[in-house]
Design an enzyme around this catalytic site. Structure first.
Site, PDB file in Angstrom:
ATOM      1  N   LYS A  22       0.942  -1.050   0.109  1.00  0.00           N
ATOM      2  CA  LYS A  22       0.075   0.112  -0.138  1.00  0.00           C
ATOM      3  C   LYS A  22       0.947   1.325  -0.003  1.00  0.00           C
ATOM      4  CE  LYS A  22      -4.019   1.615   2.218  1.00  0.00           C
ATOM      5  NZ  LYS A  22      -3.710   3.012   2.479  1.00  0.00           N
TER       6      LYS A  22
ATOM      7  N   ARG B 229      -8.578  11.858  -6.424  1.00  0.00           N
ATOM      8  CA  ARG B 229      -9.805  11.335  -5.958  1.00  0.00           C
ATOM      9  C   ARG B 229     -10.867  12.365  -5.684  1.00  0.00           C
ATOM     10  NH1 ARG B 229     -11.449   9.314  -0.721  1.00  0.00           N
ATOM     11  NH2 ARG B 229     -12.476   7.400  -0.886  1.00  0.00           N
TER      12      ARG B 229
ATOM     13  N   GLU C 243      -1.002   5.189  -7.618  1.00  0.00           N
ATOM     14  CA  GLU C 243      -0.657   6.213  -6.659  1.00  0.00           C
ATOM     15  C   GLU C 243       0.533   7.059  -7.289  1.00  0.00           C
ATOM     16  OE1 GLU C 243      -2.416   5.376  -4.174  1.00  0.00           O
ATOM     17  OE2 GLU C 243      -1.526   6.270  -2.235  1.00  0.00           O
TER      18      GLU C 243
ATOM     19  N   CYS D  51      22.560  32.486  21.308  1.00  0.00           N
ATOM     20  CA  CYS D  51      22.992  31.447  20.478  1.00  0.00           C
ATOM     21  C   CYS D  51      24.105  30.496  20.974  1.00  0.00           C
ATOM     22  CB  CYS D  51      23.574  32.317  19.034  1.00  0.00           C
ATOM     23  SG  CYS D  51      24.473  31.166  18.040  1.00  0.00           S
TER      24      CYS D  51
HETATM   25  S1  IVH Z   1      -6.453  -0.636  -4.625  1.00  0.00           S
HETATM   26  C1  IVH Z   1     -11.213   0.659  -4.038  1.00  0.00           C
HETATM   27  N1  IVH Z   1      -4.097  -0.881  -4.163  1.00  0.00           N
HETATM   28  O1  IVH Z   1      -4.946   3.227  -0.601  1.00  0.00           O
HETATM   29  C2  IVH Z   1     -10.021   1.227  -3.749  1.00  0.00           C
HETATM   30  N2  IVH Z   1      -4.981   1.138  -3.470  1.00  0.00           N
HETATM   31  O2  IVH Z   1      -8.137   3.403   0.676  1.00  0.00           O
HETATM   32  C3  IVH Z   1      -9.062   0.004  -4.505  1.00  0.00           C
HETATM   33  N3  IVH Z   1      -3.418   2.728  -2.153  1.00  0.00           N
HETATM   34  O3  IVH Z   1      -6.222   5.951  -1.420  1.00  0.00           O
HETATM   35  C4  IVH Z   1      -7.823   0.923  -4.201  1.00  0.00           C
HETATM   36  N4  IVH Z   1      -1.423   1.409  -2.680  1.00  0.00           N
HETATM   37  O4  IVH Z   1      -4.812   5.209  -3.534  1.00  0.00           O
HETATM   38  C5  IVH Z   1      -5.001  -0.094  -4.066  1.00  0.00           C
HETATM   39  N5  IVH Z   1      -1.627  -1.280  -4.108  1.00  0.00           N
HETATM   40  C6  IVH Z   1      -2.734  -0.428  -3.830  1.00  0.00           C
HETATM   41  C7  IVH Z   1      -2.755   0.806  -3.132  1.00  0.00           C
HETATM   42  C8  IVH Z   1      -3.783   1.416  -2.836  1.00  0.00           C
HETATM   43  C9  IVH Z   1      -2.126   2.717  -1.973  1.00  0.00           C
HETATM   44  C10 IVH Z   1      -4.303   3.671  -1.754  1.00  0.00           C
HETATM   45  C11 IVH Z   1      -5.347   4.292  -2.815  1.00  0.00           C
HETATM   46  C12 IVH Z   1      -6.427   4.824  -1.957  1.00  0.00           C
HETATM   47  C13 IVH Z   1      -6.179   4.215  -0.565  1.00  0.00           C
HETATM   48  C14 IVH Z   1      -7.213   2.808  -0.254  1.00  0.00           C
END
Ligand code: IVH
Length: 715
Positions: free
Chosen positions: A114, A135, A173, A407
């Site tokens: 993530k 978003r 991202e 200082c």
């Molecule tokens: S899938 C339905 N995959 O995490 C949402 N999200 O709450 C599907 N994010 O702000 C998102 N890495 O931008 C997905 N490998 C990843 C991700 C990812 C970061 C972020 C996304 C969003 C939040 C999800």
């Protein structure tokens, strides 16, 4: 196809290919310089023959369009968020829910990291990037396409393949790589600017910038993680879609894995718990997704998030250790920063011995005492910070921290300017660490970049009294024999240093200006000032009000500059540099004067224009003898209003009785045959700003347009 059109297309395609090799495949087929030359050639041709420019040309990556605000667009598919879990038990429950929902069918998951950045929705039509939307509220977001186009590992057009739909969306991202974040913050700290809190804020702040050239400088990157299209059945599984995205040229982090059981998922979670800190991108967890698209459809969504995916968040990395001492560092601009010295403790892949405490307020807010057991966290920041005190473990003899009133380096009473968090040593002329840091900044890579004279060496010379300020560096050749006697110096190093010094006399004026380390004058501001005034003389003669009217230079920067030129020491430094032969004026061609039709008139350009970019209009006005400023005052001749000009500007202009005109009105003021901007490169050396430093004979070493960088594909 005409020759020119053919040339533009060939260059465009070749540059797209080279970009792909470089950013997706880590292959550098030609030297950076050659690449930059090709890009510059293409930019020149596109400027001359805009009708042949491809909308997704690689030149778009350097940015340049200024829009006033972002339009919004509705998402074709809502941008939802993910349910969060924090424990293995939660993951187990997720797995059970999924299996129940699929009535016991076999299920495979894809585990991904993530990434901690900003979610982005990209639309590709017929293989071309057509739109980038944030978003927003999940239903509508900001259209930031021109900013997104500056992201170098993001393909503007895709490699065509038979299974590529003609219209689809990619989500992923946008992030700021950690080394870039560290670099940017170090620079901001040195300039006395507010630090960026973490890479995520840095990325989202960058995307909101109005000038895409500034966005390009933030070196953002992108990882794709979802593919969406209106039709069904393009791919059976999420993993197949990731492979396809990669094959089409989109950057997909190769950290994802297909998992066949909950145990596989848990193994992935454990494996990346520590390993994630080796990645150049901040991550805060794992995303687990059901791989099969049909199964995803069966599971569906709740109001907020999909039932087929979940985010596992790693606990914030914290450690507990003892606070031994607070040291106070004095930076280049006199800001005093407390640094906590700790008993070494392992944290998120490194051993932590120092932590930042930010400022005096923070010390008071935490009620921090020497000897306390404290909690330190790495929250995406490079330097960990103290987030709390373990009150139950406070030793009886713990000592309150006495923030210094003078200082620590030179004893001058500290001041705290209103509205600032930092105490500051006002003795900028005498305080040794400030003087030394200014020298280090002057020789640094982005300023004079003096070969053989790094921060450490110049610091040593300063400590030994061999140099006192930037101008004194140029007296080093007279001390060559003395230098060669120093430890770890030797004849060869001295020779290299002297050559480096000599070469630094060719460093362009904007970098010299940046190198002076005037508070708030970062690289970009220095460039804008140099381009506007063209010489140190002209800048020093300008008043704060005049300076503040230069686009990108606000009141605070203008005041800081004007105050700097009031100081005798600074004027002496400038004369010293002039005597040494350092560039104190731009030596390239000034924008070519075409007519004096607009002489004596000043203009403010506001909003988005239909026929010309804002830069072109600015250049046109200047070429016809007019001036462009940033703020509306009584003296302003015209406010040129484009689309989406803010209401405040209109009100102010009306109140001050400044005429508001359109782009067409402005064009009508110009002689008819000449109302297209004349490229500065074309010919002629005439300038409207004569100065004793202006020497049109000297040609400049070409400055790289993009600098592909040397640091590997992500950067
Ligand atoms: S899938 C339905 N995959 O995490 C949402 N999200 O709450 C599907 N994010 O702000 C998102 N890495 O931008 C997905 N490998 C990843 C991700 C990812 C970061 C972020 C996304 C969003 C939040 C999800």
């Amino acid at each position: 196809m005409t020759d020119i059109q053919q040339q533009i297309t060939t260059l465009t395609e070749r540059l797209h290919y080279l970009n792909h090799q470089y950013y997706q495949r880590d292959l550098s087929e030609i030297p950076d310089q050659e690449f930059d030359q090709m890009l510059a050639d293409l930019a020149r041709l596109e400027k001359e023959y805009p009708q042949f420019a491809h909308p997704n040309s690689p030149t778009q990556r350097v940015g340049g369009t200024i829009t006033k605000q972002f339009p919004t667009a509705e998402h074709r598919f809502p941008m939802l968020s993910l349910g969060n879990t924090y424990s293995e038990a939660d993951l187990r429950e997720f797995d059970e829910r999924v299996r129940r929902g699929l009535e016991g069918a076999e299920v495979a998951y894809v585990c991904e990291l993530k990434f901690d950045g900003v979610a982005m929705s990209l639309t590709y039509q017929d293989g071309q990037l057509t739109q980038g939307v944030t978003r927003g509220d999940g239903t509508r977001g900001d259209v930031v396409t021109s900013n997104v186009r500056t992201i170098k590992n993001l393909p503007l057009h895709l490699r065509p393949t038979p299974n590529q739909p003609s219209d689809f969306e990619v989500r992923g991202e946008i992030f700021m790589p950690l080394p870039v974040f560290a670099d940017l913050n170090a620079e901001r700290e040195a300039n006395g600017e507010q630090l960026l809190a973490n890479p995520r804020n840095a990325a989202s702040g960058a995307l909101k910038l109005q000038d895409s050239a500034l966005v390009a400088a933030r070196r953002l990157r992108f990882y794709a993680y979802s593919f969406l299209t209106a039709g069904r059945g393009t791919f059976p599984t999420h993993s197949a879609s990731l492979e396809a995205l990669q094959a089409w040229g989109l950057p997909v982090s190769d950290t994802w894995r297909r998992c066949h059981s909950l145990q596989d998922v848990l193994d992935f979670v454990h494996e990346w718990d520590k390993k994630r800190f080796t990645l150049p991108v901040a991550t805060d967890g794992i995303v687990v997704k059901v791989d099969d698209f049909q199964q995803q459809e069966i599971l569906g969504f709740t109001a907020k998030s999909p039932r087929w995916a979940i985010a596992y968040k790693y606990p914030a990395e914290a450690a507990r250790t003892r606070l031994r001492e607070i040291r106070y560092q004095v930076g280049r601009t006199g800001a005093v920063t407390p640094v906590a010295l700790l008993d070494p403790v392992p944290l998120a892949g490194t051993v932590v011995k120092r932590a930042s405490v930010h400022n005096a307020n923070q010390i008071a807010a935490l009620d921090l005492r020497l000897g306390d057991m404290v909690f330190v966290e790495k929250g995406g920041e490079i330097i960990p910070k103290i987030t709390g005190v373990d009150g139950s473990a406070r030793p009886a003899d713990s000592e309150p921290i006495k923030y210094p009133t003078a200082c620590p380096a030179c004893g001058t009473p500290l001041i705290r300017p209103e509205g600032e968090a930092h105490f500051r040593c006002p003795n900028d002329r005498g305080c040794p660490p400030q003087r030394k840091a200014r020298l280090e900044h002057f020789v640094s890579r982005k300023a004079m970049n003096i070969d053989g004279l790094g921060a450490e060496t110049v610091g040593r010379f300063f400590d030994l009294g061999l140099v006192t300020d930037a101008a004194s560096l140029y007296a080093l050749p007279a001390k060559a024999a003395e230098l060669a006697q120093l430890d770890r110096m030797g004849e060869k190093s001295v020779q290299r240093l002297l050559t480096g010094l000599e070469e630094s006399k060719q460093v362009p004026f904007d970098r010299v200006l940046f190198g002076l380390g005037i508070r708030y004058v970062g690289e970009t501001v220095a460039e804008k000032l140099a381009a506007h005034y063209r010489s140190m003389e002209a800048i020093s003669a300008a008043t704060a009000t005049e300076l503040a009217a230069v686009p990108e230079v606000g009141g605070v920067i203008a005041e800081s500059l004007a105050a700097w030129f009031q100081e005798d020491d600074n004027l002496a430094l400038v004369s010293g540099l002039r005597a040494a032969g350092v560039q104190l004026a731009l030596t390239g061609e000034a924008p070519q004067a075409v007519s004096d039709r607009l002489a004596g008139l000043t203009f403010v350009l506001s909003g988005v224009f239909e026929q010309h970019s804002r830069e072109d209009l600015q250049q046109l006005i200047q070429q016809h003898g007019g001036k462009v400023t940033g703020s509306i005052s009584k003296k302003l001749s015209y406010l040129v209003a484009g689309d989406k000009m803010g209401p405040a500007k209109r009100e102010k202009a009306t109140e001050l009785k400044v005429p508001i005109i359109s782009e067409a009105d402005l064009m009508a003021m110009l002689p008819t045959e000449t109302n297209a901007p004349v490229a500065a490169e074309e010919e002629s050396t005439s300038t409207t700003l004569p100065s004793e430093d202006f020497s049109p004979e000297t040609s400049l070493p070409a400055k790289p347009v993009t600098g592909q960088g040397q640091q590997g594909s992500l950067f």
